[in-house]
Motif scaffolding. Structure first.
Motif, PDB file in Angstrom:
ATOM      1  N   ILE A 162      -3.284  16.802  -8.898  1.00  0.00           N
ATOM      2  CA  ILE A 162      -2.581  15.522  -8.737  1.00  0.00           C
ATOM      3  C   ILE A 162      -2.215  14.956 -10.107  1.00  0.00           C
ATOM      4  CG2 ILE A 162      -2.879  13.108  -8.009  1.00  0.00           C
ATOM      5  CD1 ILE A 162      -4.508  14.222  -5.619  1.00  0.00           C
ATOM      6  N   VAL A 163      -3.172  14.940 -11.021  1.00  0.00           N
ATOM      7  CA  VAL A 163      -2.869  14.342 -12.334  1.00  0.00           C
ATOM      8  C   VAL A 163      -1.757  15.128 -13.032  1.00  0.00           C
ATOM      9  CG1 VAL A 163      -3.767  13.765 -14.617  1.00  0.00           C
ATOM     10  CG2 VAL A 163      -5.149  13.296 -12.584  1.00  0.00           C
ATOM     11  N   ARG A 164      -1.818  16.450 -12.977  1.00  0.00           N
ATOM     12  CA  ARG A 164      -0.753  17.231 -13.636  1.00  0.00           C
ATOM     13  C   ARG A 164       0.599  16.982 -12.963  1.00  0.00           C
ATOM     14  NH1 ARG A 164      -2.959  17.769 -18.458  1.00  0.00           N
ATOM     15  NH2 ARG A 164      -4.946  18.866 -18.392  1.00  0.00           N
ATOM     16  N   GLY A 165       0.590  16.846 -11.645  1.00  0.00           N
ATOM     17  CA  GLY A 165       1.845  16.545 -10.938  1.00  0.00           C
ATOM     18  C   GLY A 165       2.363  15.161 -11.312  1.00  0.00           C
ATOM     19  N   LEU A 166       1.458  14.196 -11.450  1.00  0.00           N
ATOM     20  CA  LEU A 166       1.887  12.834 -11.822  1.00  0.00           C
ATOM     21  C   LEU A 166       2.425  12.827 -13.250  1.00  0.00           C
ATOM     22  CD1 LEU A 166      -0.950  10.623 -10.251  1.00  0.00           C
ATOM     23  CD2 LEU A 166       1.303  11.160  -9.314  1.00  0.00           C
ATOM     24  N   GLN A 167       1.792  13.591 -14.128  1.00  0.00           N
ATOM     25  CA  GLN A 167       2.304  13.675 -15.511  1.00  0.00           C
ATOM     26  C   GLN A 167       3.728  14.234 -15.504  1.00  0.00           C
ATOM     27  OE1 GLN A 167      -1.208  15.878 -17.347  1.00  0.00           O
ATOM     28  NE2 GLN A 167      -0.627  14.473 -18.992  1.00  0.00           N
ATOM     29  N   HIS A 168       3.945  15.239 -14.654  1.00  0.00           N
ATOM     30  CA  HIS A 168       5.277  15.836 -14.535  1.00  0.00           C
ATOM     31  C   HIS A 168       6.279  14.764 -14.089  1.00  0.00           C
ATOM     32  CE1 HIS A 168       8.037  19.209 -13.733  1.00  0.00           C
ATOM     33  NE2 HIS A 168       8.439  18.485 -12.705  1.00  0.00           N
ATOM     34  N   ARG A 169       5.905  13.967 -13.111  1.00  0.00           N
ATOM     35  CA  ARG A 169       6.800  12.902 -12.630  1.00  0.00           C
ATOM     36  C   ARG A 169       7.090  11.915 -13.751  1.00  0.00           C
ATOM     37  NH1 ARG A 169       6.598  12.961  -6.789  1.00  0.00           N
ATOM     38  NH2 ARG A 169       7.790  11.023  -6.679  1.00  0.00           N
ATOM     39  N   SER A 170       6.005  11.518 -14.444  1.00  0.00           N
ATOM     40  CA  SER A 170       6.181  10.478 -15.454  1.00  0.00           C
ATOM     41  C   SER A 170       7.081  10.974 -16.595  1.00  0.00           C
ATOM     42  CB  SER A 170       4.805  10.010 -15.911  1.00  0.00           C
ATOM     43  OG  SER A 170       4.589  10.200 -17.254  1.00  0.00           O
ATOM     44  N   ARG A 171       7.037  12.279 -16.870  1.00  0.00           N
ATOM     45  CA  ARG A 171       7.870  12.803 -17.967  1.00  0.00           C
ATOM     46  C   ARG A 171       9.299  13.079 -17.534  1.00  0.00           C
ATOM     47  NH1 ARG A 171       3.385  17.030 -19.053  1.00  0.00           N
ATOM     48  NH2 ARG A 171       2.023  15.866 -20.467  1.00  0.00           N
ATOM     49  N   THR A 172       9.549  13.175 -16.230  1.00  0.00           N
ATOM     50  CA  THR A 172      10.891  13.538 -15.779  1.00  0.00           C
ATOM     51  C   THR A 172      11.603  12.339 -15.144  1.00  0.00           C
ATOM     52  OG1 THR A 172       9.856  14.514 -13.832  1.00  0.00           O
ATOM     53  CG2 THR A 172      10.464  16.019 -15.606  1.00  0.00           C
ATOM     54  N   HIS A 173      11.426  12.143 -13.852  1.00  0.00           N
ATOM     55  CA  HIS A 173      12.214  11.094 -13.166  1.00  0.00           C
ATOM     56  C   HIS A 173      11.473   9.774 -12.999  1.00  0.00           C
ATOM     57  CE1 HIS A 173       9.591  12.229  -9.893  1.00  0.00           C
ATOM     58  NE2 HIS A 173       9.889  13.481 -10.156  1.00  0.00           N
ATOM     59  N   ALA A 174      10.134   9.776 -13.099  1.00  0.00           N
ATOM     60  CA  ALA A 174       9.311   8.563 -12.958  1.00  0.00           C
ATOM     61  C   ALA A 174       9.413   7.882 -11.597  1.00  0.00           C
ATOM     62  CB  ALA A 174       9.610   7.554 -14.076  1.00  0.00           C
ATOM     63  N   GLU A 175       9.777   8.663 -10.560  1.00  0.00           N
ATOM     64  CA  GLU A 175       9.821   8.068  -9.202  1.00  0.00           C
ATOM     65  C   GLU A 175       8.396   7.793  -8.720  1.00  0.00           C
ATOM     66  OE1 GLU A 175      12.316   7.173  -7.231  1.00  0.00           O
ATOM     67  OE2 GLU A 175      13.747   7.673  -8.826  1.00  0.00           O
ATOM     68  N   ARG A 218       3.155   3.184 -10.976  1.00  0.00           N
ATOM     69  CA  ARG A 218       4.082   3.935 -10.120  1.00  0.00           C
ATOM     70  C   ARG A 218       3.381   4.697  -8.994  1.00  0.00           C
ATOM     71  NH1 ARG A 218       8.641   2.033 -10.183  1.00  0.00           N
ATOM     72  NH2 ARG A 218       9.866   3.963 -10.107  1.00  0.00           N
ATOM     73  N   THR A 219       2.117   4.390  -8.748  1.00  0.00           N
ATOM     74  CA  THR A 219       1.434   5.077  -7.643  1.00  0.00           C
ATOM     75  C   THR A 219       0.668   4.050  -6.809  1.00  0.00           C
ATOM     76  OG1 THR A 219      -0.651   5.430  -8.836  1.00  0.00           O
ATOM     77  CG2 THR A 219       0.999   7.148  -9.071  1.00  0.00           C
ATOM     78  N   SER A 220       0.365   4.420  -5.579  1.00  0.00           N
ATOM     79  CA  SER A 220      -0.573   3.603  -4.797  1.00  0.00           C
ATOM     80  C   SER A 220      -1.529   4.539  -4.076  1.00  0.00           C
ATOM     81  CB  SER A 220       0.167   2.690  -3.815  1.00  0.00           C
ATOM     82  OG  SER A 220       0.886   3.447  -2.868  1.00  0.00           O
ATOM     83  N   PHE A 221      -2.696   4.010  -3.751  1.00  0.00           N
ATOM     84  CA  PHE A 221      -3.773   4.818  -3.169  1.00  0.00           C
ATOM     85  C   PHE A 221      -4.323   4.107  -1.931  1.00  0.00           C
ATOM     86  CE2 PHE A 221      -3.588   6.140  -7.564  1.00  0.00           C
ATOM     87  CZ  PHE A 221      -4.021   7.461  -7.608  1.00  0.00           C
ATOM     88  N   PRO A 222      -3.593   4.126  -0.825  1.00  0.00           N
ATOM     89  CA  PRO A 222      -4.138   3.460   0.362  1.00  0.00           C
ATOM     90  C   PRO A 222      -5.399   4.167   0.858  1.00  0.00           C
ATOM     91  CG  PRO A 222      -2.074   4.628   0.871  1.00  0.00           C
ATOM     92  CD  PRO A 222      -2.298   4.761  -0.597  1.00  0.00           C
ATOM     93  N   SER A 223      -6.296   3.383   1.445  1.00  0.00           N
ATOM     94  CA  SER A 223      -7.449   4.003   2.112  1.00  0.00           C
ATOM     95  C   SER A 223      -7.067   4.320   3.542  1.00  0.00           C
ATOM     96  CB  SER A 223      -8.633   3.037   2.120  1.00  0.00           C
ATOM     97  OG  SER A 223      -9.275   3.053   0.863  1.00  0.00           O
ATOM     98  N   SER A 224      -7.719   5.296   4.123  1.00  0.00           N
ATOM     99  CA  SER A 224      -7.456   5.569   5.530  1.00  0.00           C
ATOM    100  C   SER A 224      -8.718   6.113   6.190  1.00  0.00           C
ATOM    101  CB  SER A 224      -6.305   6.559   5.694  1.00  0.00           C
ATOM    102  OG  SER A 224      -6.730   7.885   5.517  1.00  0.00           O
ATOM    103  N   MET A 225      -8.858   5.802   7.459  1.00  0.00           N
ATOM    104  CA  MET A 225      -9.977   6.340   8.242  1.00  0.00           C
ATOM    105  C   MET A 225      -9.383   7.324   9.238  1.00  0.00           C
ATOM    106  SD  MET A 225     -11.539   6.416  11.295  1.00  0.00           S
ATOM    107  CE  MET A 225     -11.559   5.053  12.383  1.00  0.00           C
ATOM    108  N   VAL A 226      -9.839   8.560   9.159  1.00  0.00           N
ATOM    109  CA  VAL A 226      -9.303   9.583  10.063  1.00  0.00           C
ATOM    110  C   VAL A 226     -10.394  10.003  11.041  1.00  0.00           C
ATOM    111  CG1 VAL A 226      -7.673  10.523   8.388  1.00  0.00           C
ATOM    112  CG2 VAL A 226      -9.973  11.457   8.469  1.00  0.00           C
TER     113      VAL A 226
END
Ligand code: CS2
Length: 507
Positions: A162-175, A218-226
């Protein structure tokens, strides 16, 4: 010979394909049975009801069995709802791709990093978060985490990916993107956010600052109960699909009819209309999560360990023993429930009865060894807080000590004690460590002292509670010398209130 699923999907109306498959918008880490019988089913309902580009790219961590079968079956599989009254079949159509992370780490990073990805969801089990049970923070001794911190292009752990993917986002499009944990961890959104931030903060300073800035804005972390009981697939379910549906499915998913998903509505980049499948968006996720992790999962653990020690293969078989039902009701009502802030509108008596009827689903045959696996990370979520509350109140949580003792008796039996085949089949990341401690332990008390006191298996605070540790040790000794029923009798005799009735004995 029965046709295969892909042939059916394109050639017969048995499975009505969507006219146009949704484009991918979700990357899911943990392409196991649970995801395929839970989130995938809700997403299928959402896309059917409201459309949207919410196709799912499923990533399995190591095994290629499910991705291979998914590709061979046109991304389809059957969910088989199993109840004593009969079986129902459905075929979700939401996966757009599937692959294995091992060997394809670059692909995981680019999938998470893709601007079209708006949600990264996870069902990687408690064990997949690589956290330290004692503190709840990232396990920096774990070789996989250490590897991921220094190999940016080849992360092995979900948090590293996840962190490596987020770094990729932040360096490219920042969506922006939402990270959605669907695992049985208390406060799973915050827990995941904490681990992701901890990992990012350990990167070289400039990288860490950029990654943290992206995570915080640029991120959110909702909690969920499954919630849905989903056992492992067996040949029986494959044969059932062939017999009843007339096609071959290599990877059907058996599941109970009951399903529940409570989600915090905090999606920074949009979400599917999961309410179309019955998901509930609520501000009370924490209460639901506590209720579920303690009453359902916590009690489930006790049923699994006592069952295994009594020779029961399955949860329904275990809970049909009157003494085990008694112990389960006692831990649920007297030890877990008082620690839970019950969400408004939940009828606890009805919830309890529903749990027992779900556990008694004999048609489902959920294995005691499956529920008993990974106890070292699961029990950390289930036992410490309720136990500490009771201890602070001057009361001994007898059945929580018994849960811990029966777990240790299964995974780390003292010399000369044979816990039986179901216990032997339980997997646990701490099995080696605990077995080593058991080999050098003179008694149950000694073992409990080493595991809980020295190794803090259930956290730092419980490590200080010598009375709880001693009681756990007593139960290990009773299980060894007189068996699980004697230990249940001892726990019940001292629990509060001491007498409970099983369903059979109720008015
Ligand atoms: C079980 C869960 O394995 C376990 O520990 O308690 O997998 C349980 O079946 C699910 O959480 C039900 O939603």
């Amino acid at each position: 010979m029965a046709s295969s699923l892909p042939a059916l999907s394109t050639k017969t109306p048995g499975i009505l394909r969507r006219p146009a498959a949704p484009a991918a918008g979700i990357v899911h880490l943990g392409l196991g049975n649970f995801h395929r019988a839970h989130q995938a089913v809700y997403t299928d309902a959402a896309v059917t009801a409201q459309g949207g580009d919410w196709g799912i790219v499923g990533v399995s961590s190591r095994s290629s069995a499910i991705p291979d079968a998914m590709h061979a079956q046109d991304m389809l599989y059957t969910v088989v709802e199993i109840s004593p009254e009969g079986s129902k079949f459905s075929v979700p159509q939401v996966h757009t791709d599937a692959f294995t992370a091992a060997g394809n780490q670059g692909r995981v990073i680019s999938a998470i990093g893709d601007a079209a990805t708006r949600i990264v969801s996870l069902t990687v089990t408690e064990n997949g978060y690589h956290y330290t049970p004692a503190t709840g923070s990232l396990n920096l001794k774990d070789p996989a985490i250490r590897h991921d911190l220094v190999h940016p292009a080849a992360p092995r752990t979900p948090i590293g990916q996840i962190v490596r993917g987020l770094q990729h986002r932040s360096r490219t499009h920042a969506e922006p993107v939402t990270i959605l944990s669907c695992d049985n961890l208390a406060d799973n959104g915050h827990h995941t956010q904490r681990l992701v931030r901890e990992f990012a903060s350990l990167l070289p300073p400039a990288e860490a600052a950029a990654a943290l800035a992206f995570i915080d804005t640029r991120t959110s972390f909702p909690s969920s109960m499954v919630d849905r009981i989903v056992p492992a697939t067996t040949e029986h379910y494959r044969n059932l699909v062939t017999a009843r549906r007339g096609y071959t499915d290599r990877i059907p998913v058996p599941a109970e009819p009951f399903t529940m998903w409570i989600v915090e509505d905090n999606f920074i980049a949009g979400r599917p209309a999961w309410e179309a499948g019955g998901a509930v968006f609520s501000d009370e996720v924490a209460g639901y999560e506590q209720l579920k992790v303690r009453l359902l999962n916590g009690t489930h653990s006790l049923i699994a360990y006592l069952g295994a020690l009594s020779g029961a293969d399955t949860i329904p078989e275990s809970v049909s023993h009157t003494h085990i039902e008694l112990a389960a009701r006692s831990v649920l009502r007297n030890e877990y429930l008082p620690s839970v802030s019950v969400p408004a509108g939940v009828d606890v008596d009805a919830y309890e009865e529903q749990l027992f009827s779900r556990w008694r689903n004999t048609a489902l045959g959920h294995g005691t060894s499956q529920v008993g696996s990974d106890g070292s990370v699961k029990l950390r979520q289930r036992i410490p807080l309720p136990a500490l509350e009771m201890l602070d109140d001057g009361r001994m949580p007898q059945l929580l000590a018994l849960t811990t003792a029966s777990y240790l008796s299964c995974i780390a039996p003292l010399a000369g004690f044979d816990p039986g085949p179901q216990a032997d089949a339980m997997e646990d990341p701490a099995r080696g460590l605990l077995a080593g401690l058991a080999a050098g332990a003179r008694s149950g008390k000694d073992l409990a002292g080493k595991v809980l006191g020295d190794h803090h298996l259930l956290g730092d605070e419980l490590a200080e509670r010598s009375e709880f540790i001693a009681r756990t040790g007593d139960f290990i000794d009773i299980i060894r010398s007189a068996g699980p029923l004697a230990a249940i009798a001892e726990a019940s005799a001292h629990s509060h209130p001491s007498s409970l009735q099983t369903t059979q004995g109720r008015p």
